[in-house]
Design a protein around this motif. Structure first.
Motif, PDB file in Angstrom:
ATOM      1  N   TYR A  36       0.839  -1.184   0.000  1.00  0.00           N
ATOM      2  CA  TYR A  36       0.000   0.000   0.000  1.00  0.00           C
ATOM      3  C   TYR A  36       0.879   1.241   0.000  1.00  0.00           C
ATOM      4  O   TYR A  36       2.012   1.225   0.461  1.00  0.00           O
ATOM      5  N   ARG A  37       0.286   2.325  -0.473  1.00  0.00           N
ATOM      6  CA  ARG A  37       0.956   3.613  -0.400  1.00  0.00           C
ATOM      7  C   ARG A  37      -0.004   4.575   0.286  1.00  0.00           C
ATOM      8  O   ARG A  37      -1.223   4.522   0.048  1.00  0.00           O
ATOM      9  N   GLN A  38       0.547   5.424   1.117  1.00  0.00           N
ATOM     10  CA  GLN A  38      -0.285   6.363   1.856  1.00  0.00           C
ATOM     11  C   GLN A  38       0.358   7.733   1.832  1.00  0.00           C
ATOM     12  O   GLN A  38       1.459   7.924   2.364  1.00  0.00           O
ATOM     13  N   PHE A  39      -0.329   8.698   1.250  1.00  0.00           N
ATOM     14  CA  PHE A  39       0.128  10.084   1.270  1.00  0.00           C
ATOM     15  C   PHE A  39      -0.402  10.742   2.538  1.00  0.00           C
ATOM     16  O   PHE A  39      -1.372  10.270   3.137  1.00  0.00           O
ATOM     17  N   PRO A  40       0.237  11.851   2.959  1.00  0.00           N
ATOM     18  CA  PRO A  40      -0.162  12.495   4.210  1.00  0.00           C
ATOM     19  C   PRO A  40      -1.650  12.818   4.266  1.00  0.00           C
ATOM     20  O   PRO A  40      -2.230  13.328   3.307  1.00  0.00           O
TER      21      PRO A  40
END
Lengths: 116, 112
Positions: A36-40
């Motif tokens: 997964y990728r999570q931006f602020p």
């Protein structure tokens, strides 16, 4: 409980270089792992499903040549961000499944990537 | 369902009060739902799950309610404590793929 280890927890790299992130299941064999990728201030976005011994399945819009996934053993999956750019800076999280029915997913502690 | 927002909605509660965090999911075929807690700089932590053949499940200080008719999920936290301050995500799963789709998240702030 099951433990998923992710390494490194934080990495800074120069633009154009490649970075490898490791995800290990410490006390169980994980037939399937997820990246997964999570931006602020945003939610987790599934990037790809990593299956041991076969090619990863990428979600729509995720470049497979940029985000290389290798799941060579039942306890290790790696994500390599190739030719990283500042817009790749993000929090990357892996999760692992034992592969049995109704099993919970176990998440790693995440890797914060900062590309300068 | 899959949702991305520019900012997270925030729920502010007084310590000791009950908290209710809501989530709408998008896929009527989803049959497994999970609530996760995420603290800053860490991975998601499992809180409680529920299958689509149930409408309520209780854990220690937490209760999850599922309303399949309106595709709504809620997490109730009893006697909220400062340590409960975090971002909470619901996630949905379809079939046996183990692929989770996360909701947009809610930040819970507990006032002392």
């Amino acid at each position: 409980g099951a433990v998923v280890s992710q390494h490194p927890s934080w990495v800074i790299c120069k633009s154009g270089t490649s970075v490898k992130i490791e995800c290990r299941s410490l006390d169980f064999q994980a037939t399937t792992m997820f990246w997964y990728r999570q931006f602020p201030k945003q939610s987790l976005m599934l990037m790809a499903t990593s299956n041991e011994g076969s090619k990863a399945t990428y979600e729509q819009g995720v470049e497979k040549d940029k985000f290389l996934i290798n799941h060579a053993s039942l306890t290790l999956s790696t994500l390599t961000v190739t030719s990283a750019h500042p817009e790749d800076s993000s929090f990357y999280i892996c999760s692992a499944s034992r592969g049995t029915t109704n099993e919970k997913l176990f998440f790693g502690s995440g890797t914060q990537l900062s590309v300068l | 369902g899959e949702s991305v927002g520019l900012h997270l909605p925030t729920l502010s509660v007084q310590e000791g009060d009950n908290s209710i965090i809501n989530c709408a999911y998008s896929n009527s075929a989803s049959d497994y739902f999970i609530w996760y807690k995420q603290e800053s700089g860490k991975g998601p932590q499992f809180i409680i799950d529920i299958r689509s053949n149930m409408d309520k499940r209780q854990g220690q200080r937490v209760t999850v309610l599922l309303n399949k008719t309106v595709k709504h999920l809620s997490l109730q936290i009893a006697a909220t404590q400062p340590g409960d301050s975090a971002v909470y995500f619901c996630a949905e799963n379809v079939g046996s793929s183990y692929k989770l789709i996360f909701g947009s998240g809610t930040r819970l702030l507990v006032r002392p």
